[in-house]
Design an enzyme around this catalytic site. Structure first.
Site, PDB file in Angstrom:
ATOM      1  N   GLN A   1       0.763  -1.209   0.100  1.00 43.84           N
ATOM      2  CA  GLN A   1       0.021  -0.011   0.294  1.00 43.84           C
ATOM      3  C   GLN A   1       0.842   1.270   0.028  1.00 43.84           C
ATOM      4  O   GLN A   1       1.664   1.614   0.940  1.00 43.84           O
ATOM      5  CB  GLN A   1      -0.961   0.072   1.097  1.00 43.84           C
ATOM      6  CG  GLN A   1      -2.030   1.193   1.066  1.00 43.84           C
ATOM      7  CD  GLN A   1      -2.730   1.578   2.257  1.00 43.84           C
ATOM      8  OE1 GLN A   1      -2.025   1.924   3.438  1.00 43.84           O
ATOM      9  NE2 GLN A   1      -4.040   1.243   2.482  1.00 43.84           N
TER      10      GLN A   1
ATOM     11  N   TYR B   1      -5.700  10.822   4.173  1.00 46.30           N
ATOM     12  CA  TYR B   1      -4.309  11.026   3.761  1.00 46.30           C
ATOM     13  C   TYR B   1      -4.270  11.627   2.539  1.00 46.30           C
ATOM     14  O   TYR B   1      -5.235  12.293   1.817  1.00 46.30           O
ATOM     15  CB  TYR B   1      -3.541   9.584   3.573  1.00 46.30           C
ATOM     16  CG  TYR B   1      -3.211   9.029   5.067  1.00 46.30           C
ATOM     17  CD1 TYR B   1      -2.924   9.638   6.248  1.00 46.30           C
ATOM     18  CD2 TYR B   1      -3.823   7.714   5.304  1.00 46.30           C
ATOM     19  CE1 TYR B   1      -3.129   9.042   7.398  1.00 46.30           C
ATOM     20  CE2 TYR B   1      -3.879   7.149   6.463  1.00 46.30           C
ATOM     21  CZ  TYR B   1      -3.537   7.790   7.570  1.00 46.30           C
ATOM     22  OH  TYR B   1      -3.481   7.531   8.954  1.00 46.30           O
TER      23      TYR B   1
ATOM     24  N   ARG C   1      -7.583   2.098  -2.629  1.00 46.56           N
ATOM     25  CA  ARG C   1      -8.391   2.301  -1.221  1.00 46.56           C
ATOM     26  C   ARG C   1      -9.226   3.668  -1.043  1.00 46.56           C
ATOM     27  O   ARG C   1      -8.437   4.660  -1.262  1.00 46.56           O
ATOM     28  CB  ARG C   1      -7.491   1.751  -0.167  1.00 46.56           C
ATOM     29  CG  ARG C   1      -8.414   1.541   1.008  1.00 46.56           C
ATOM     30  CD  ARG C   1      -7.550   1.180   2.526  1.00 46.56           C
ATOM     31  NE  ARG C   1      -8.214   0.233   3.185  1.00 46.56           N
ATOM     32  CZ  ARG C   1      -8.291  -0.077   4.318  1.00 46.56           C
ATOM     33  NH1 ARG C   1      -7.420   1.148   5.106  1.00 46.56           N
ATOM     34  NH2 ARG C   1      -8.592  -0.893   5.206  1.00 46.56           N
TER      35      ARG C   1
ATOM     36  N   GLY D   1      -8.904  -6.650   9.416  1.00 47.86           N
ATOM     37  CA  GLY D   1      -7.986  -5.640  10.042  1.00 47.86           C
ATOM     38  C   GLY D   1      -7.551  -6.253  11.355  1.00 47.86           C
ATOM     39  O   GLY D   1      -6.724  -7.115  11.405  1.00 47.86           O
TER      40      GLY D   1
END
Length: 372
Positions: free
Chosen positions: A98, A180, A227, A317
């Site tokens: 990622q 982000y 994502r 997760g």
């Protein structure tokens, strides 16, 4: 009826051993922003997942907003990531890296010399960032990225993706979620630009699509995923009126690029607003390649999502943190071990590679030359 969750799955050219994805999880063990043997052991223990997506990894020195997160922009990082991909492949797994540029979510104390906190606009995010030098501090005010710098930032993602393939990764996930850098471009609260990258939904999505297109062109769309976090409020990202329109537009354009998957995050299990079912359905309709859903799933809900066709793969997760043998536990219905929240982001092996498997044995023996 057989459990689809545990059957092999196809992801572009890859045949995965099951429909279970290990979601990206920041663990802050990369001392000096370089992957290490400890991380290789952590991913080895979890290689029974059909697909591992690594923790967020910065494509540039400027994107290293957090303490001790890894990068992928120099040869030392490539060499050390290669040790990790070889380990996962040796144990039958597949692994995507990622690429996460933290943007305004960061502090200069976490950056190497000469690096700076950058963002679409010079708007400081609310909240604090951990620094090893001075503990919690307010986020650094970012410098607004100039229009003439955007091609360089795009090329940093592209170069990092190429290095990822050199390091043996099966593909790359572009992180455009959770507040982000790329998702900062999407949201008008963090993007108040007046150039071609701000204003309308199409303009705010422009940089995300340029990065996705650039990475897909460089390494192949069949190796490139993304994502997204529609309705996510992480990292001081409030809702805005065009949210559903934004993600419908992205889904349509990402389908044209031909990305192998879209990975949708729903953090309602952690207190965020739930992603409306119609939002997911719209993305599902407009993006017809693989759809990964994540967010608080257990085996029963995951199976239902797969059987109904709402998802092609399901990501887990936090359960993977404290259950290195999560696939086996889900398959047998065994109880899940709780995680030690105090050790989520601390350097060293405790709370990282020392969670036992179902039989009570350590997940693996480990005596590296690593020092925390």
């Amino acid at each position: 009826m057989s459990k689809k969750l545990f059957e092999p799955a196809q992801l572009g050219p890859l045949t995965l051993s099951n429909h279970i994805v290990m979601a990206p999880l920041t663990r802050s063990r990369a001392i000096g922003n370089v992957p290490n043997e400890l991380m290789a052991e952590y991913y080895r223990q979890r290689a029974t997942a059909g697909l591992i997506i690594t923790e967020g990894t910065s494509p540039s020195a400027d994107g290293l907003g957090y303490a001790r997160i890894p990068g992928l922009f120099n040869q030392e990082q490539v060499t050390n990531w290669q040790r990790i991909t070889e380990t996962v492949h040796h144990h039958g797994g597949h692994i995507f890296i990622q690429l996460m540029h933290a943007g305004r979510i960061g502090h200069t104390l976490n950056l190497p010399a000469g690096a700076e906190v950058l963002a679409p606009s010079a708007i400081t995010a609310a909240g604090q960032m951990w620094t090893d030098e001075q503990q919690l501090l307010p986020h650094t005010q970012p410098r607004e990225i100039r229009t003439d710098e955007l091609a360089r930032l795009r090329d940093e993602y592209i170069q990092s993706a190429k290095l990822g393939i050199d390091a043996g990764f099966d593909g790359v996930e572009v992180h455009s979620a959770n507040g982000y850098l790329l998702s900062q471009f999407l949201n008008p609260h963090s993007n108040q630009r007046t150039d071609a990258y701000g204003g309308s939904v199409q303009n705010r999505a422009r940089f995300v699509l340029e990065v996705a297109q650039g990475v897909a062109d460089a390494i192949g769309a069949e190796r490139t995923g993304i994502r997204l976090s529609p309705w996510g409020t992480d990292a001081d990202m409030p809702h805005y009126p065009e949210m559903d329109e934004t993600y419908a537009y992205l889904a349509e354009e990402l389908q044209k690029i031909g990305l192998v998957y879209v990975h949708l995050v729903d953090h309602s299990s952690m207190g965020a607003p739930a992603v409306p079912a119609e939002t997911v359905a719209t993305i599902r309709r407009l993006f017809t390649n693989t759809l990964i859903l994540s967010g608080g799933y257990d085996a029963e809900r995951a199976e239902e999502a797969l059987q109904s066709g709402r998802a092609d793969l399901v990501a887990f997760g936090k359960p993977f943190i404290s259950n290195p043998d999560l696939v086996e536990r889900l398959k047998t219905g065994a109880p899940l071990a709780p995680l030690d929240a105090d050790k989520l982001y601390t350097p060293g092996p405790e709370g990282y590679i020392d969670y036992p498997t179902l039989d009570g044995q350590p997940a693996g023996t480990f005596s590296p030359s690593y020092q925390a």
